[in-house]
Design an enzyme around this catalytic site. Sequence first.
Site, mmCIF file in Angstrom:
data_model
loop_
_atom_site.group_PDB
_atom_site.id
_atom_site.type_symbol
_atom_site.label_atom_id
_atom_site.label_comp_id
_atom_site.label_asym_id
_atom_site.label_seq_id
_atom_site.Cartn_x
_atom_site.Cartn_y
_atom_site.Cartn_z
ATOM 1 N N LYS A 14 0.835 -1.212 0.000
ATOM 2 C CA LYS A 14 0.000 0.000 0.000
ATOM 3 C C LYS A 14 0.868 1.259 0.000
ATOM 4 O O LYS A 14 0.619 2.179 -0.768
ATOM 5 C CB LYS A 14 -0.926 0.035 1.233
ATOM 6 C CG LYS A 14 -1.882 -1.151 1.325
ATOM 7 C CD LYS A 14 -2.834 -1.011 2.503
ATOM 8 C CE LYS A 14 -2.172 -1.050 3.869
ATOM 9 N NZ LYS A 14 -1.661 -2.373 4.277
ATOM 10 N N ARG A 89 -9.291 0.961 9.035
ATOM 11 C CA ARG A 89 -8.902 -0.400 9.380
ATOM 12 C C ARG A 89 -9.975 -1.090 10.206
ATOM 13 O O ARG A 89 -9.824 -2.266 10.540
ATOM 14 C CB ARG A 89 -7.637 -0.354 10.219
ATOM 15 C CG ARG A 89 -6.381 -0.804 9.504
ATOM 16 C CD ARG A 89 -5.249 -0.508 10.454
ATOM 17 N NE ARG A 89 -4.078 -1.293 10.222
ATOM 18 C CZ ARG A 89 -3.033 -0.884 9.510
ATOM 19 N NH1 ARG A 89 -3.054 0.256 8.873
ATOM 20 N NH2 ARG A 89 -1.967 -1.637 9.426
ATOM 21 N N ARG A 128 11.404 -6.316 4.884
ATOM 22 C CA ARG A 128 11.257 -4.913 5.293
ATOM 23 C C ARG A 128 11.788 -4.714 6.709
ATOM 24 O O ARG A 128 12.424 -3.709 7.002
ATOM 25 C CB ARG A 128 9.777 -4.495 5.203
ATOM 26 C CG ARG A 128 9.565 -3.003 5.404
ATOM 27 C CD ARG A 128 8.144 -2.573 5.076
ATOM 28 N NE ARG A 128 7.195 -3.019 6.087
ATOM 29 C CZ ARG A 128 5.881 -2.810 6.017
ATOM 30 N NH1 ARG A 128 5.361 -2.179 4.970
ATOM 31 N NH2 ARG A 128 5.079 -3.237 6.962
ATOM 32 N N ARG A 134 12.007 -1.770 11.522
ATOM 33 C CA ARG A 134 10.689 -1.663 12.181
ATOM 34 C C ARG A 134 10.452 -2.859 13.091
ATOM 35 O O ARG A 134 10.464 -4.005 12.637
ATOM 36 C CB ARG A 134 9.593 -1.581 11.116
ATOM 37 C CG ARG A 134 9.046 -0.185 10.918
ATOM 38 C CD ARG A 134 8.021 -0.147 9.819
ATOM 39 N NE ARG A 134 6.756 -0.784 10.209
ATOM 40 C CZ ARG A 134 5.663 -0.739 9.477
ATOM 41 N NH1 ARG A 134 5.666 -0.083 8.334
ATOM 42 N NH2 ARG A 134 4.555 -1.341 9.884
ATOM 43 N N ARG A 146 -0.742 -9.360 13.550
ATOM 44 C CA ARG A 146 -1.260 -8.341 12.619
ATOM 45 C C ARG A 146 -2.193 -8.968 11.584
ATOM 46 O O ARG A 146 -3.194 -8.370 11.187
ATOM 47 C CB ARG A 146 -0.106 -7.611 11.938
ATOM 48 C CG ARG A 146 0.535 -6.608 12.876
ATOM 49 C CD ARG A 146 1.953 -6.310 12.495
ATOM 50 N NE ARG A 146 2.067 -5.514 11.286
ATOM 51 C CZ ARG A 146 3.209 -5.384 10.613
ATOM 52 N NH1 ARG A 146 4.295 -5.989 11.013
ATOM 53 N NH2 ARG A 146 3.248 -4.630 9.535
HETATM 54 P P1 ADP Z 1 1.164 -2.279 7.760
HETATM 55 O O1 ADP Z 1 0.169 -1.841 6.751
HETATM 56 O O2 ADP Z 1 2.361 -2.909 7.144
HETATM 57 O O3 ADP Z 1 0.550 -3.094 8.852
HETATM 58 P P2 ADP Z 1 1.185 0.382 8.938
HETATM 59 O O4 ADP Z 1 2.366 1.267 8.877
HETATM 60 O O5 ADP Z 1 -0.001 0.757 8.127
HETATM 61 O O6 ADP Z 1 1.771 -1.041 8.514
HETATM 62 O O7 ADP Z 1 0.691 0.201 10.449
HETATM 63 C C1 ADP Z 1 1.555 -0.132 11.511
HETATM 64 C C2 ADP Z 1 0.808 -0.137 12.849
HETATM 65 O O8 ADP Z 1 0.280 1.189 13.119
HETATM 66 C C3 ADP Z 1 -0.432 -1.045 12.920
HETATM 67 O O9 ADP Z 1 -0.104 -2.390 13.232
HETATM 68 C C4 ADP Z 1 -1.237 -0.342 14.045
HETATM 69 O O10 ADP Z 1 -0.701 -0.627 15.314
HETATM 70 C C5 ADP Z 1 -1.003 1.135 13.764
HETATM 71 N N1 ADP Z 1 -2.030 1.684 12.833
HETATM 72 C C6 ADP Z 1 -1.815 2.138 11.568
HETATM 73 N N2 ADP Z 1 -2.964 2.552 11.011
HETATM 74 C C7 ADP Z 1 -3.939 2.354 11.937
HETATM 75 C C8 ADP Z 1 -5.350 2.560 11.964
HETATM 76 N N3 ADP Z 1 -6.009 3.060 10.905
HETATM 77 N N4 ADP Z 1 -6.032 2.225 13.091
HETATM 78 C C9 ADP Z 1 -5.407 1.726 14.158
HETATM 79 N N5 ADP Z 1 -4.078 1.499 14.206
HETATM 80 C C10 ADP Z 1 -3.341 1.800 13.111
#
Ligand code: ADP
Length: 191
Positions: A14, A89, A128, A134, A146
């Site tokens: 994404k 999400r 990654r 990370r 996740r």
């Molecule tokens: P990925 O898509 O690879 O899981 P992100 O960078 O989008 O990585 O998200 C990393 C973390 O940030 C998630 O596991 C969560 O803890 C938090 N996070 C990101 N976006 C949201 C959201 N919309 N609602 C709640 N938590 C979020």
Amino acid sequence: MLNIILFGPPGAGKGTQAIKIAEKFNLIHISTGDLLRAEVKAGTDLGNAAKNLMDKGILVSDEIVTGMIDSKIGHNLSAKGFIFDGFPRTLNQAEALDALLAKYNLSITSTLSLEVDEEELYKRISLRGKLSGRVDDQDRHTFLKRMQVYRTETAPLKKYYSDKGILNAVNGIGEIEDIFVALCDEITPKM
Ligand code: ADP
């Protein structure tokens, strides 16, 4: 305005594709993950509250992320549009986004779902983790958490958007450029 949601599991690509789409269509890229990581880095109260959850692969509260989105949209009302990456999400976040956009007489143009199988996702996330450091990408247990959160909280949004007739699935496996072209082919007719 062209308001696109880039939807998909962790590691689906994404972020990579959202940057390219934002550049091509002149959209504001909003990644809740990036916004949260910036708060963590800056050591704000919000960041400190989010860090522990993020490292464990658990979602941050809907109020926090919806608040961040509200402020981003409110500050960019003259933009050509937005690309949402990693948001919404949860069903609650999807409804909050609709309400927020409606406040400005806006709506979602299209939800593009990047389809990638779990084995490929795990390979990408491990790589990654090595490259970026990370924490949430570095261990299998967190990855599985996740994926579980994705399946239970996020995947049901596909029905939410397909019921509205705005869900478009795109194959997320292959060359980055080929996937980008496939995504653009979905967006262009809606302009
Ligand atoms: P990925 O898509 O690879 O899981 P992100 O960078 O989008 O990585 O998200 C990393 C973390 O940030 C998630 O596991 C969560 O803890 C938090 N996070 C990101 N976006 C949201 C959201 N919309 N609602 C709640 N938590 C979020």
